[in-house]
Design an enzyme around this catalytic site. Sequence first.
Site, PDB file in Angstrom:
ATOM      1  N   LYS A 283      -3.432  -5.601  -1.304  1.00 54.81           N
ATOM      2  CA  LYS A 283      -4.181  -6.858  -1.409  1.00 54.81           C
ATOM      3  C   LYS A 283      -3.655  -7.799  -0.335  1.00 54.81           C
ATOM      4  CE  LYS A 283      -7.247  -9.167  -3.930  1.00 54.81           C
ATOM      5  NZ  LYS A 283      -6.937  -9.466  -5.337  1.00 54.81           N
ATOM      6  N   HIS A 284      -4.544  -8.313   0.483  1.00 56.72           N
ATOM      7  CA  HIS A 284      -4.164  -9.212   1.572  1.00 56.72           C
ATOM      8  C   HIS A 284      -3.059  -8.603   2.442  1.00 56.72           C
ATOM      9  CE1 HIS A 284      -6.845 -12.167  -0.006  1.00 56.72           C
ATOM     10  NE2 HIS A 284      -6.172 -12.327  -1.121  1.00 56.72           N
ATOM     11  N   ASN A 426       9.638 -11.987   4.320  1.00 53.46           N
ATOM     12  CA  ASN A 426      10.768 -11.211   3.810  1.00 53.46           C
ATOM     13  C   ASN A 426      10.303 -10.313   2.678  1.00 53.46           C
ATOM     14  OD1 ASN A 426      13.001 -12.191   5.392  1.00 53.46           O
ATOM     15  ND2 ASN A 426      12.795 -14.143   4.323  1.00 53.46           N
ATOM     16  N   HIS A 532       5.503  -8.940  10.396  1.00 54.07           N
ATOM     17  CA  HIS A 532       4.980 -10.303  10.396  1.00 54.07           C
ATOM     18  C   HIS A 532       3.464 -10.320  10.558  1.00 54.07           C
ATOM     19  CE1 HIS A 532       9.245 -11.012  11.519  1.00 54.07           C
ATOM     20  NE2 HIS A 532       9.069 -11.994  10.659  1.00 54.07           N
TER      21      HIS A 532
END
Length: 532
Positions: A283-284, A426, A532
């Site tokens: 998800k996302h 993180n 990232h």
Amino acid sequence: MPHDLARVTRALLSVSDKTGLVDFARALAARGVELVSTGGTHRALSEAGLPVVEVAELTGYPEMMDGRVKTLHPAVHGGLLAVREDPAHQAALAAHGIRPIDLLVVNLYPFEAALARDAGYHDLVENIDVGGPAMIRAAAKNHADVAVVVDVADYPAILSEIEAGEGGLSAATRRRLAGKAFARTASYDAAIANWLAGEAAPDAAPAFRAIGGTLAQTLRYGENPHQAAAFYRSPGPGRPGVASARQLQGKELSYNNLNDTDAAYECVAEFDPGRTAAVAIIKHANPCGVAEGPHLAEAYARALACDPTSAFGGIVALNRPLDAEAARQIVEIFTEVIIAPDASEEAIAIVAAKRNLRLLLAGGLPDPRAPGETVRTLAGGLLVQGRDAANVDDMALQVVTRRAPTEQEYADLRFAFRVAKHVKSNAIVYARDGATVGIGAGQMSRVDSSRIAAWKAAEGAERLGRPESLAKGAAVASDAFFPFADGLIAAAEAGATAVIQPGGSMRDAEVIAAADAAGLAMVFTGHRHFRH
């Protein structure tokens, strides 16, 4: 500025893809346009009974060197580059007996197709077009007077405009076609440059970076409705995934669907299908549940149990062909996309009952160890890096605590670190018996990621009616080192018994001491997985 209308009286056609060629040329000839062509194009038009002049008649030279030399001649390039309103150019044409060319129709040797089929070195070199790009660039530069067509999909629009424009093409059309032509040669050259770069000693930072692609899909919008977006395929053999997949059913894929589906499939590919079935729910772009199992249905159930709330409306990726049992479970809740290497006919029929659910069959799994590159745009530039191809199975795990992990803990540590590689930094991942039980993603503080993952594990226990958090007895993975002991202490307080992390912090000794004090086993990998 180009004048508004340029009449088409003479056209040069030289195409490797002859789709629609004869009909297009016949329509031009019917309007009195003189046709000139090369080699195989000339044969195709002649056999269709069309009047056509061979380029060799213009140049006075036959095609030579296996067709490498045929259009590189002033009779061709002078006709393409001459500025109609420049008296000196017109005088040069007259002095040398060169006639202008108003329309150029070229598509290039199929280098990308040869690359995609993994052709040999000699075959690839012979599929590098030289004369075609030279003509395209010449015509595109002189778009004030010349129209250039590089895509068979443009044939109908070109014919319609010539008909409506009394035999001419507008300046706006010529500019649009010129822009498309330069983009085509740029993409073509990028494919060649990147292939040759891969054949030579790899250079992490070449002086020039070429990136190209072919439009696969115009998207309704990007991440948000006010953003335009499109999906492009890269040339070459490709990496199995969203670009190679066949969509069997469902709504058109959105920008976010494509991004999340790619993330899901790359994650599940970390698990060797010959060893175990595995399912990743995303998800996302973050995993909300990943699990192994003896078969897909069990792996899916265990992955879903990690965070069923987040899994609603998610992407499901499988490392084995979708079977009927797994399909029945997956369609029980709202799912945006299923992606798998393949699917059984029964599974396809089950998914078909959910008309909006997209089913993608990728034809294979990407190799998590394969080299490659990722690219991200910045204001005014690009960031290019090698793909994170590090695999925990190849890492020498260093035990740094008094207690070494048990065999089961080692298995769960490796599983958790495999998943942490695909969680936004993180990242903290709790895993137990080959399934995630808590995931903390994308926090600015590592200790916050630890707390979120522990909270997810406790929430899972409540759903199942268990008295203890699912983190109790779990292994925990951190994608980068613990800068302080607080994140590790949070894991210990949640009930974790073993930790895997890269190590390398200035406070490693403090973190190790905290692990020993809590009775944890901890290993260092020497590799981090920032994402990232």
